[in-house]
Each structure stands twice: as structure tokens, then as C-alpha cells.
Enzyme design. Sequence first.
Site, PDB file in Angstrom:
ATOM      1  N   ASP A  10       0.866  -1.182   0.000  1.00  0.00           N
ATOM      2  CA  ASP A  10       0.000   0.000   0.000  1.00  0.00           C
ATOM      3  C   ASP A  10       0.906   1.236   0.000  1.00  0.00           C
ATOM      4  OD1 ASP A  10       0.881   0.414   2.600  1.00  0.00           O
ATOM      5  OD2 ASP A  10      -1.121   0.588   3.471  1.00  0.00           O
ATOM      6  N   CYS A  67       3.134  -2.927   4.117  1.00  0.00           N
ATOM      7  CA  CYS A  67       2.290  -1.764   4.403  1.00  0.00           C
ATOM      8  C   CYS A  67       3.010  -1.014   5.510  1.00  0.00           C
ATOM      9  CB  CYS A  67       0.854  -2.162   4.747  1.00  0.00           C
ATOM     10  SG  CYS A  67       0.618  -3.091   6.267  1.00  0.00           S
ATOM     11  N   THR A  69       2.805  -0.826   8.872  1.00  0.00           N
ATOM     12  CA  THR A  69       3.272  -1.708   9.943  1.00  0.00           C
ATOM     13  C   THR A  69       3.580  -3.123   9.458  1.00  0.00           C
ATOM     14  OG1 THR A  69       0.984  -2.321  10.350  1.00  0.00           O
ATOM     15  CG2 THR A  69       1.891  -0.539  11.715  1.00  0.00           C
ATOM     16  N   HIS A 100      10.624 -23.374   9.622  1.00  0.00           N
ATOM     17  CA  HIS A 100       9.609 -23.981  10.488  1.00  0.00           C
ATOM     18  C   HIS A 100       8.195 -23.854   9.933  1.00  0.00           C
ATOM     19  CE1 HIS A 100      12.001 -24.014  14.552  1.00  0.00           C
ATOM     20  NE2 HIS A 100      12.714 -24.475  13.528  1.00  0.00           N
ATOM     21  N   HIS A 136       7.235 -30.058  11.831  1.00  0.00           N
ATOM     22  CA  HIS A 136       6.831 -28.766  11.257  1.00  0.00           C
ATOM     23  C   HIS A 136       5.740 -28.947  10.207  1.00  0.00           C
ATOM     24  CE1 HIS A 136       9.753 -26.789  13.625  1.00  0.00           C
ATOM     25  NE2 HIS A 136      10.790 -27.348  13.022  1.00  0.00           N
TER      26      HIS A 136
HETATM   27  C1  RB5 Z   1      -1.653   3.362   6.396  1.00  0.00           C
HETATM   28  O1  RB5 Z   1      -1.625   4.584   7.022  1.00  0.00           O
HETATM   29  C2  RB5 Z   1      -1.452   2.228   7.381  1.00  0.00           C
HETATM   30  O2  RB5 Z   1      -2.563   2.107   8.212  1.00  0.00           O
HETATM   31  C3  RB5 Z   1      -1.189   0.934   6.661  1.00  0.00           C
HETATM   32  O3  RB5 Z   1      -0.070   1.082   5.847  1.00  0.00           O
HETATM   33  C4  RB5 Z   1      -0.896  -0.276   7.519  1.00  0.00           C
HETATM   34  O4  RB5 Z   1       0.079  -0.012   8.465  1.00  0.00           O
HETATM   35  C5  RB5 Z   1      -2.054  -0.968   8.074  1.00  0.00           C
HETATM   36  O5  RB5 Z   1      -1.954  -1.993   8.765  1.00  0.00           O
END
Ligand code: RB5
Length: 145
Positions: A10, A67, A69, A100, A136
Site C-alpha cells: 500500500d 504496508c 506496519t 519452520h 513442522h
Molecule cells: C496506512 O496509514 C497504514 O494504516 C497501513 O499502511 C498499515 O500499516 C495498516 O496496517
Amino acid sequence: MGDKIAIGADHGGFSKKEELKKILIEKGYNVEDFGVANEDSMDYPDVAHPLADAVATGKCPRGILLCGTGLGVSYTANRHKGVRAALCWSKEVAALAREHNDSNILVLSGRHPTLDPVEEIMLTWLSEDFPGEPRHQRRIEKIEL
Ligand code: RB5
């Protein structure tokens, strides 16, 4: 052309995706880019679902998702039967995610610090095989509902 690999992100992972894509191409991978193409705000499932579907159906044996996080694309990809998307924050975790868990999607954070650089985490994950140890394998089979 080398091994096929899907990559997608994203807006929170776009810039890292571009860096990683360059490395993959240099290393001879056949990269399929699922987007996005810029940093405009978008909804991460719109990239993560198509990429996870390509992995689940075998069109791409492995994928990489980012993304901000790494969490949103993980939740999304792991809804697909047969997908094991692993959010990795170090080379050691990346190696274990292959050895694993036979993970077929690597998930990385585009915005938050990791213990090792994401480039190194990616290269470690790509270089590790799943040895298929029975304990595993058994655990992986127990994941699917
Ligand atoms: C975008 O601002 C952020 O929410 C997205 O990139 C991600 O971290 C969502 O889990």
C-alpha cells in the site's frame, strides 16, 4: 528468467517496495508487481487480496507484501487458504519463517524500524528452504480449518 515472485504494497510500503523490486530484478527474479504505483492513500486489502490469491492458486509460488506496519496486509493475506504470510522483523525470524513455517509470503514494514534492514531480511527469506521436518509439516497442516 529466474524464479517468479510477486510483490505488492500500500502507500505505507510503496517506497520500500520500489527498493526491494530493484534488488529482486538485479538478482534475476521474474517480478510481478501488484502495485501500488505511488504514495496516494489507498486500502491495503485491495493490493493484498490479489497478491495472496496469486500465491494461493500457485500463479506465483512466493510473494512479498508491505504496508506501514505490515499488519494490515498480514491479516488480509492470511485469510487465503494455503497462504502463510509471515511478518518478519529480523533475518533470524525470516529464516525460521521458512524453515519452520514454510511461509509463502514475506511481510515487511515499510515505515517502522526492524532489527535488520528489510533488504537483508528479504534476501535471507528468499535463500532459505523448508526442510519439511515431520513435526513442522504436521503443525502447518493443522493450521488450515
Ligand atoms: C496506512 O496509514 C497504514 O494504516 C497501513 O499502511 C498499515 O500499516 C495498516 O496496517
